[in-house]
Write an enzyme that holds these catalytic residues in place. Structure first.
Site, PDB file in Angstrom:
ATOM      1  N   SER A 115       0.856  -1.187   0.000  1.00 38.88           N
ATOM      2  CA  SER A 115       0.000   0.000   0.000  1.00 38.88           C
ATOM      3  C   SER A 115       0.897   1.244   0.000  1.00 38.88           C
ATOM      4  CB  SER A 115      -0.832  -0.007   1.277  1.00 38.88           C
ATOM      5  OG  SER A 115      -1.581   1.177   1.405  1.00 38.88           O
ATOM      6  N   TYR A 175      -3.156  -0.330  10.506  1.00 40.49           N
ATOM      7  CA  TYR A 175      -3.100  -0.837   9.125  1.00 40.49           C
ATOM      8  C   TYR A 175      -1.710  -0.603   8.545  1.00 40.49           C
ATOM      9  CZ  TYR A 175      -4.065  -1.198   4.105  1.00 40.49           C
ATOM     10  OH  TYR A 175      -4.024  -1.533   2.772  1.00 40.49           O
TER      11      TYR A 175
HETATM   12  O1  NJP Z   1     -10.273  -5.055  -0.812  1.00 44.65           O
HETATM   13  P1  NJP Z   1     -11.614  -5.936  -0.789  1.00 44.65           P
HETATM   14  P2  NJP Z   1      -9.251  -4.713  -2.007  1.00 44.65           P
HETATM   15  N1  NJP Z   1      -8.885 -15.196   3.883  1.00 44.65           N
HETATM   16  O2  NJP Z   1     -12.107  -5.855   0.605  1.00 44.65           O
HETATM   17  C1  NJP Z   1      -9.942 -11.374   0.684  1.00 44.65           C
HETATM   18  C2  NJP Z   1      -4.766  -3.616  -0.576  1.00 44.65           C
HETATM   19  N2  NJP Z   1      -5.074  -2.185  -0.730  1.00 44.65           N
HETATM   20  O3  NJP Z   1      -9.478  -5.545  -3.170  1.00 44.65           O
HETATM   21  O4  NJP Z   1     -12.420 -14.009   1.792  1.00 44.65           O
HETATM   22  C3  NJP Z   1      -8.956 -15.181   2.532  1.00 44.65           C
HETATM   23  O5  NJP Z   1     -12.517  -5.561  -1.902  1.00 44.65           O
HETATM   24  C4  NJP Z   1     -11.411 -11.108   0.358  1.00 44.65           C
HETATM   25  O6  NJP Z   1     -12.100 -12.308   0.052  1.00 44.65           O
HETATM   26  P3  NJP Z   1     -13.204 -13.028   1.006  1.00 44.65           P
HETATM   27  C5  NJP Z   1      -5.445  -4.259   0.615  1.00 44.65           C
HETATM   28  O7  NJP Z   1      -4.738  -4.024   1.812  1.00 44.65           O
HETATM   29  C6  NJP Z   1      -6.292  -1.747  -1.149  1.00 44.65           C
HETATM   30  O8  NJP Z   1      -9.244  -3.256  -2.155  1.00 44.65           O
HETATM   31  O9  NJP Z   1     -14.096 -13.694  -0.001  1.00 44.65           O
HETATM   32  N3  NJP Z   1      -9.220 -14.091   1.824  1.00 44.65           N
HETATM   33  C7  NJP Z   1     -11.302 -10.273  -0.895  1.00 44.65           C
HETATM   34  O10 NJP Z   1     -11.182 -11.093  -2.026  1.00 44.65           O
HETATM   35  C8  NJP Z   1      -5.437  -5.717   0.212  1.00 44.65           C
HETATM   36  O11 NJP Z   1      -4.219  -6.325   0.558  1.00 44.65           O
HETATM   37  C9  NJP Z   1      -6.535  -0.369  -1.277  1.00 44.65           C
HETATM   38  O12 NJP Z   1     -13.858 -11.996   1.841  1.00 44.65           O
HETATM   39  C10 NJP Z   1      -9.435 -12.954   2.505  1.00 44.65           C
HETATM   40  C11 NJP Z   1     -10.022  -9.503  -0.681  1.00 44.65           C
HETATM   41  O13 NJP Z   1      -9.255 -10.200   0.314  1.00 44.65           O
HETATM   42  C12 NJP Z   1      -5.564  -5.664  -1.306  1.00 44.65           C
HETATM   43  O14 NJP Z   1      -5.251  -4.326  -1.702  1.00 44.65           O
HETATM   44  C13 NJP Z   1      -5.537   0.519  -0.968  1.00 44.65           C
HETATM   45  C14 NJP Z   1      -9.365 -12.879   3.898  1.00 44.65           C
HETATM   46  C15 NJP Z   1     -10.295  -8.094  -0.170  1.00 44.65           C
HETATM   47  O15 NJP Z   1     -11.070  -7.427  -1.097  1.00 44.65           O
HETATM   48  C16 NJP Z   1      -6.934  -6.007  -1.846  1.00 44.65           C
HETATM   49  O16 NJP Z   1      -7.904  -5.139  -1.265  1.00 44.65           O
HETATM   50  C17 NJP Z   1      -4.334   0.041  -0.522  1.00 44.65           C
HETATM   51  C18 NJP Z   1      -9.090 -14.074   4.591  1.00 44.65           C
HETATM   52  N4  NJP Z   1      -9.023 -14.128   5.934  1.00 44.65           N
HETATM   53  C19 NJP Z   1      -4.102  -1.307  -0.421  1.00 44.65           C
HETATM   54  N5  NJP Z   1      -9.628 -11.595   4.270  1.00 44.65           N
HETATM   55  C20 NJP Z   1      -7.833   0.199  -1.729  1.00 44.65           C
HETATM   56  N6  NJP Z   1      -8.779  -0.580  -2.212  1.00 44.65           N
HETATM   57  O17 NJP Z   1      -8.000   1.432  -1.692  1.00 44.65           O
HETATM   58  C21 NJP Z   1      -9.860 -10.905   3.162  1.00 44.65           C
HETATM   59  O18 NJP Z   1      -3.395   0.943  -0.207  1.00 44.65           O
HETATM   60  N7  NJP Z   1      -9.734 -11.703   2.077  1.00 44.65           N
END
Ligand code: NJP
Length: 270
Positions: free
Chosen positions: A141, A154
């Site tokens: 990030s 975070y």
């Molecule tokens: O977030 P979101 P993003 N086990 O909430 C999965 C970074 N980032 O796509 O399990 C397995 O839409 C969850 O899947 P589910 C951020 O830190 C973002 O924006 O089905 N999977 C979903 O597919 C992260 O590292 C922004 O709920 C787990 C995904 O993760 C990455 O980008 C800015 C899980 C999250 O989708 C993707 O985030 C930044 C678990 N325990 C960094 N927990 C931004 N969007 O602005 C969650 O600086 N997931």
């Protein structure tokens, strides 16, 4: 590494950045093992990716469980014979001032954002080193570089992921394995509402920021070009450089700058 024909594990593939990366990588001819907890969403993404004629598997994985992470790597090795690329994208936010930061919340977010990538890396790395080729992509990030009000917990996880990525890159540099840290800024996903802590009133709940497919393309390009670190959108690199050159600006006016940035994003990128 050539994306076409590469065998890739992608975590957090059910929505947001992971979904965009899955679709971009399948368009470029990669075979995928997609992992997340939401079975139905994951299957929809997998079905879409399969339309590109590549091999796509989906697996329900909670990355907070080390055994499930190791099983994910085993499954990919069984399906593909070898894993060329591991993309540690699954992650979540944590919105809280440090004075109210719940240690259990912080421990959980560390588990998902830092420990899970480590467990996956340790599972894929030995065979990559044996073959003398492979690529690890960690989704960090801008918060891997700049701490800001309400995001101290975070940022701590994403600083840690950057440190681990930087060390690993140096350790495996001469053994054919590349390491990328992707640094998104504000990207239009449901990331904020999925955050732990209390995002309401502290961060914009409505998705704001750059379109998610920019990050999907950046991830695919980073693999093709073996890039060490990539900011998305690219202008965040200038912000990080300016902060490193003059950290006192953020120290003195961090709250106001964050509010200004949030208002701008809501107004022009909402
Ligand atoms: O977030 P979101 P993003 N086990 O909430 C999965 C970074 N980032 O796509 O399990 C397995 O839409 C969850 O899947 P589910 C951020 O830190 C973002 O924006 O089905 N999977 C979903 O597919 C992260 O590292 C922004 O709920 C787990 C995904 O993760 C990455 O980008 C800015 C899980 C999250 O989708 C993707 O985030 C930044 C678990 N325990 C960094 N927990 C931004 N969007 O602005 C969650 O600086 N997931």
């Amino acid at each position: 590494m050539k994306v076409h024909g590469a065998n890739i594990i992608l975590t957090g593939a059910s929505r947001g950045i992971g979904e965009a990366a899955a679709l971009e990588l399948s368009r470029r001819g990669a075979n995928l093992l997609l992992a997340a907890r939401s079975r139905d969403l994951l299957e929809e993404v997998a079905a879409e990716a399969r339309k590109e004629g590549v091999e796509v598997h989906s697996m329900v994985v909670d990355v907070a469980d080390d055994a499930q992470v190791r099983a994910m790597v085993k499954r990919a090795e069984k399906h593909f014979g070898r894993v060329d690329v591991l993309i540690n994208n699954a992650g979540l936010g944590l919105a809280s001032p440090v004075s109210e930061l719940d240690p259990d919340d912080l421990a959980y977010v560390f588990k998902v954002n830092v420990i899970a990538p480590l467990v996956a890396i340790r599972a894929v790395l030995p065979s990559m080193l044996d073959r003398g080729s492979g690529h690890i992509v960690n989704v960090g990030s801008v918060a891997s570089h700049i701490a800001s009000p309400n995001l101290g917990g975070y940022s701590a996880t994403k600083f840690a992921l950057k440190a681990m990525s930087d060390s690993l890159r140096m350790e495996v540099r001469d053994q054919g394995v590349a390491v990328t840290l992707i640094c998104p800024g504000a990207i239009k996903t449901d990331f904020v509402v999925n955050s732990r802590g209390e995002p309401e009133g502290r961060l914009p709940l409505k998705p704001v920021g750059a379109p998610v497919d920019q990050v999907g393309r950046a991830i695919a390009n980073a693999i093709a070009r073996r890039q060490a670190e990539v900011f998305v959108p690219a202008y965040y690199q200038a912000l990080v450089g300016a902060n490193a050159a003059a950290p006192q600006v953020m120290r003195l006016a961090g709250k106001e700058l964050m509010k200004f940035g949030t208002d701008l994003a809501e107004r022009f990128m909402g």
